[in-house]
Scaffold this motif. Structure first.
Motif, short mmCIF file in Angstrom:
data_model
loop_
_atom_site.label_atom_id
_atom_site.label_comp_id
_atom_site.label_asym_id
_atom_site.label_seq_id
_atom_site.Cartn_x
_atom_site.Cartn_y
_atom_site.Cartn_z
N LEU A 11 35.14 41.77 78.21
CA LEU A 11 35.62 40.74 77.29
C LEU A 11 34.71 39.52 77.29
CD1 LEU A 11 39.44 40.88 78.00
CD2 LEU A 11 38.25 41.71 75.98
N GLY A 12 33.68 39.55 78.14
CA GLY A 12 32.72 38.47 78.13
C GLY A 12 32.92 37.46 79.25
N LEU A 13 33.85 37.71 80.17
CA LEU A 13 34.04 36.78 81.28
C LEU A 13 32.97 37.02 82.35
CD1 LEU A 13 36.84 36.36 79.96
CD2 LEU A 13 37.76 36.14 82.25
N ASP A 14 32.63 35.96 83.03
CA ASP A 14 31.58 36.03 84.03
C ASP A 14 32.19 36.49 85.36
OD1 ASP A 14 29.30 35.64 85.51
OD2 ASP A 14 29.65 33.50 85.77
N VAL A 15 32.47 37.79 85.47
CA VAL A 15 33.07 38.32 86.69
C VAL A 15 32.03 39.19 87.38
CG1 VAL A 15 34.85 39.85 87.61
CG2 VAL A 15 35.36 38.38 85.66
N ASN A 16 31.67 38.84 88.61
CA ASN A 16 30.68 39.65 89.30
C ASN A 16 31.29 40.24 90.58
OD1 ASN A 16 30.63 37.57 91.24
ND2 ASN A 16 29.14 36.45 90.01
N LEU A 54 38.64 34.44 89.29
CA LEU A 54 37.85 35.20 88.31
C LEU A 54 37.47 34.39 87.08
CD1 LEU A 54 39.64 38.66 88.46
CD2 LEU A 54 37.71 37.85 89.79
N VAL A 55 38.11 33.26 86.85
CA VAL A 55 37.78 32.45 85.68
C VAL A 55 37.19 31.13 86.15
CG1 VAL A 55 38.69 31.43 83.55
CG2 VAL A 55 39.80 33.44 84.52
N HIS A 56 36.11 30.69 85.53
CA HIS A 56 35.65 29.34 85.87
C HIS A 56 35.26 28.55 84.64
CE1 HIS A 56 31.53 30.78 85.46
NE2 HIS A 56 31.86 31.79 86.20
N GLU A 57 35.98 28.84 83.56
CA GLU A 57 35.69 28.19 82.29
C GLU A 57 37.02 28.02 81.59
OE1 GLU A 57 33.10 26.38 80.63
OE2 GLU A 57 32.05 27.99 81.71
N ARG A 58 37.32 26.82 81.16
CA ARG A 58 38.63 26.61 80.57
C ARG A 58 38.85 27.50 79.35
NH1 ARG A 58 41.42 22.23 76.74
NH2 ARG A 58 43.52 22.98 77.12
N ASP A 59 37.77 27.64 78.56
CA ASP A 59 37.91 28.39 77.32
C ASP A 59 38.22 29.87 77.55
OD1 ASP A 59 37.27 25.99 76.25
OD2 ASP A 59 35.18 26.47 75.84
N ASP A 60 38.02 30.33 78.77
CA ASP A 60 38.30 31.74 79.05
C ASP A 60 39.72 31.98 79.54
OD1 ASP A 60 35.77 32.45 78.34
OD2 ASP A 60 34.97 32.40 80.37
N LEU A 61 40.45 30.90 79.83
CA LEU A 61 41.77 31.06 80.45
C LEU A 61 42.73 31.86 79.58
CD1 LEU A 61 42.30 27.55 82.09
CD2 LEU A 61 41.90 29.71 83.26
N LEU A 104 42.13 34.02 77.25
CA LEU A 104 41.70 35.42 77.18
C LEU A 104 42.11 36.16 78.45
CD1 LEU A 104 40.19 37.31 75.35
CD2 LEU A 104 38.06 36.59 76.40
N PHE A 105 41.91 35.49 79.57
CA PHE A 105 42.31 36.09 80.85
C PHE A 105 43.81 36.36 80.86
CE2 PHE A 105 44.23 35.70 84.98
CZ PHE A 105 43.48 36.56 85.76
N ASP A 106 44.58 35.38 80.44
CA ASP A 106 46.04 35.53 80.45
C ASP A 106 46.48 36.75 79.65
OD1 ASP A 106 46.16 33.31 81.97
OD2 ASP A 106 46.98 31.98 80.43
N ARG A 162 37.00 39.84 71.57
CA ARG A 162 36.90 38.50 71.02
C ARG A 162 35.54 38.25 70.39
NH1 ARG A 162 41.45 35.65 72.50
NH2 ARG A 162 42.81 37.30 71.86
N PRO A 163 35.44 37.21 69.62
CA PRO A 163 34.19 36.90 68.95
C PRO A 163 32.97 36.98 69.86
CG PRO A 163 35.85 35.37 68.27
CD PRO A 163 36.50 36.31 69.25
N ARG A 164 33.15 36.68 71.15
CA ARG A 164 32.00 36.67 72.02
C ARG A 164 31.30 38.02 72.03
NH1 ARG A 164 32.27 33.93 77.87
NH2 ARG A 164 32.84 31.93 77.06
#
Lengths: 405, 296
Positions: A19-24, A54-61, A63-65, A88-90
């Motif tokens: 989904l484009g989240l920065d999860v490593n 797993l989330v460190h960007e407010r804009d991703d919250l 999407l994570f939820d 998502r658009p990303r």
């Protein structure tokens, strides 16, 4: 922890990544070790733990939820089914609504390699001084496919540089501030006798740039080339360059423009923006910018560029107010107008009339030569106004009122 | 104090007048357990800095604060030599006919310890809480440096040597998002976005922090602020503004909100003239009507 749960957890990580989240992997391992401290049976605690790790960007919250809700509703059974709908658009799966005017609807074979070969030949032909000169002054709106391809090539050779401002960071130099550290160090060589003082001076850094471009219907003939120009500028500059486009609403295109491959970048921009060639609401778009982005991108003496022809169907009062606000928040406000290239153009539209008092520079942007002028002006901002050069005087010509070329 | 569960942490915070959401308590709990920095983001005035203060008080340890600003460098964040003292020392020795010894001049007694060094030194005995406040105000150079410090908690001073701790401080980083903080740094941290509180939670905060406020006034103020946050304002009021406004109205001996007092004291809540003009008068009266119908 049982193996099935771990399996699902890793799968969840993969879903988020898609989904484009920065999860490593490191983050996933953190989450696994965090599970020692919380009760896995408690879904809410597990949710909060996964969220904070797993989330460190407010804009991703958000999407994570959504992903969490779908994925863990019936773990082990329905995973892998529902979440596809979340794209998502990303990283969108399919283009949305309208087609961006990025590619010509011109004679083009399906085979892209042969197209680029043709383009290359065209460029070879136009690479003579005289034809380049003609091209430099030709209006973007009147260009043929071949010409605009050639201009794109020439555009990529433009040298961009934005003038520097003094930061509050200091470095050794010839300033007025005494550098006690170095003074003492040097004095020790003379057994503690100070023969000369060392100084510090402010470190200079290029100003950040914010570009807000109009992609409404009346700008359509320019949009494609102007996006190339924005991309080229962003690629050439090392400081932050933020880019936004608007017609009826504002879209931030900074992220897609970061991709190194120009065609892919512009394609992604096309997918992200879905009001190409629509009506114009400059006032509302600027308001969105001021309220949601201004504080985040206009700091540190940023220079703002608005690219628009000023054909606004929105509220003029709103536009005036938001222009004034924008002006207060940036170092320089430059309005680029493709119509300014026409000899008989006069800025009479209501939109432009409302905006003019708040603009530092009003410049044309209709051909390559005007871009070259812009490049020169950007590199020169602080010499002309209140920037680096000490004692430089502001003239009424330079500030306070817009300059017509 | 050692916390065994999220519940115990949450209620301990409540005892110290900090009403934390479950999510924040979870982040904080895990940050303590995993020894990771906690990265708090949120609009101004939602209580980010307060978290660090409360956690220091809970752990009964010192709070060391580093306020960030552009140009913050090693000399203000980590250490600096006390040059004036060094120069004096040289002169004094000179007067006695002695020569300055460099090793002595750059010894611990001439070292000025700035927050990061203090935090690492104190960690050897009792790890403090290190608050790195408003990181977004600093520049990329400092961010890169901080990333280094946070990864191994050691600092090298050429003249003295390397100072390190195996028992790192509790690190809380806050940001108002006036600039995007680099991903590499955020990746190292646990992340939590502090949102504006719900009506119930905000009312609880007001009542906990300002027990002297009349119940009706507190309810009305909270309702009013919640309505303002739904509006199209340039700068929405934070919890700090709610508390300020309540304090102001209590000082004015108000028992309830009325249109006149709202207009007169709106400056405690809205900090931009555009916003004040927009709300003052008619709008304020309309909101007040709704609030009174809703909460009384």
């Amino acid at each position: 922890m049982n193996g099935q749960f771990l399996h699902n957890l890793l799968l969840f990580g993969r879903v988020l990544r898609r989904l484009g989240l920065d999860v490593n992997p490191g983050r996933m391992m953190d989450l696994v070790s965090a599970l020692d401290y919380i009760q896995i049976g408690n879904k809410s605690d597990f949710y909060h733990a996964a969220r904070t790790l797993l989330v460190h960007e407010r804009d991703d919250l958000a999407l994570f939820d959504e992903a969490f809700e779908l994925f863990w509703r019936k773990p082990a059974e329905s995973w892998g089914v529902g979440w596809q709908g979340l794209a998502r658009p990303r990283k969108p799966k399919r283009p949305i609504v309208t087609h961006p005017p990025l590619k010509e609807a011109a004679p083009q074979s399906d085979d892209s390699s042969s197209t680029s070969a043709e383009t290359m030949t065209v460029i070879e032909i136009t690479r003579t001084y005289s034809s380049n000169e003609v091209l430099r002054h030709k209006n973007f709106a009147e260009m043929s496919v071949e010409e605009s391809e050639a201009v794109k090539q020439m555009m990529s050779h433009l040298l961009w540089k934005v003038s520097e401002r003094r930061t509050r960071r200091k470095r050794p130099g010839k300033g007025h501030l005494i550098d006690l550290r170095r003074t003492l160090r040097r004095s020790l060589r003379a057994e503690g006798e100070i023969f000369s003082w060392s100084y510090r001076e402010p470190k200079l850094k290029p100003r950040p740039l914010v570009v807000i471009a109009d992609i409404s219907g009346s700008m359509e003939r320019y949009t494609r080339l102007l996006l190339h120009f924005i991309y080229g500028m962003k690629a050439a500059l090392t400081q932050p360059v933020e880019a936004f486009v608007f017609s009826t609403r504002l879209t931030r295109i900074t992220r897609p423009l970061q991709i190194r491959d120009l065609d892919l970048a512009l394609k992604n921009v096309g997918i992200l923006v879905n009001d190409w060639a629509g009506g114009t609401r400059i006032g509302e778009s600027l308001k969105t910018f001021n309220f949601e982005w201004g504080r985040r991108v206009l700091g540190r003496g940023a220079v703002a560029l608005i690219i628009s022809d000023g054909w606004d169907r929105g509220d003029v009062e709103l536009l005036t107010r938001e222009m004034a606000r924008l002006k207060r928040n940036c170092h320089r406000l430059i309005w680029l107008n493709p119509l300014l290239g026409a000899a008989d153009y006069e800025p009479l539209t209501r939109g432009i009339q409302a905006a003019l008092p708040h603009i530092d520079n009003f410049l044309p942007v209709h051909n390559l030569a005007s871009l070259e002028d812009l490049a020169e002006r950007l590199s020169d901002l602080d010499r002309r106004s209140n920037g680096v050069a000490p004692g430089a005087k502001k003239t009424s010509h330079e500030r306070g009122k817009a300059i017509l070329p | 104090m050692n916390f065994t569960s999220i519940d115990s942490l949450q209620s301990a915070m409540r005892e110290r007048n900090y009403i934390a959401e479950r999510g924040l308590a979870t982040s904080l709990f895990l940050a303590l357990k995993l020894n990771r920095p906690l990265f708090l983001e949120g609009e101004a005035g939602v209580g980010k800095t307060e978290v660090a203060k409360v956690i220091a008080s809970l752990l009964d340890t010192e709070l060391i604060r580093l306020q960030c600003y552009e140009g913050l460098d090693v000399h203000h964040a980590v250490y600096e030599w006390n040059y004036t003292r060094q120069m004096m020392h040289i002169r004094l020795l000179e007067a006695r006919g002695e020569k300055a010894n460099e090793a002595e001049l750059f010894g611990p007694e001439f070292l000025l310890r700035r927050p990061l060094l203090q935090a690492i030194e104190q960690s050897k005995t009792k790890p403090p809480v290190l608050l790195i406040d408003e990181l977004d105000r600093s520049d990329e150079e400092f961010e890169a440096f901080l990333l280094e410090v946070l990864s191994d908690f050691q600092i090298t001073i050429p003249e003295i040597g390397t100072i390190k701790t195996s028992n790192p401080p509790v690190v809380v980083i806050t940001s108002n998002r006036t600039r995007e903080v680099h991903d590499a740094l955020k990746r190292r941290c646990l992340y939590y976005w502090i949102d504006y509180p719900s009506f119930d939670k905000e009312l609880e905060i007001v009542q906990t922090r300002l027990p002297g406020a009349p119940a009706k006034l507190a309810r009305q103020i909270t309702g009013f602020i919640q309505e303002l946050r739904e509006m199209d304002l340039y700068k929405l009021p934070g919890v700090a503004e709610t508390l300020d406004w309540t304090t102001a109205l209590v000082a004015l001996d108000q028992k309830a909100l009325d249109p006149v007092i709202v207009d007169e004291t709106l400056g405690a809540v809205l900090k931009y003239q555009d916003d004040v003009e927009k709300v003052q008068g008619e709008q304020a009266r309309a909101i007040l009507e709704r609030v009174k119908a809703g909460v009384d």
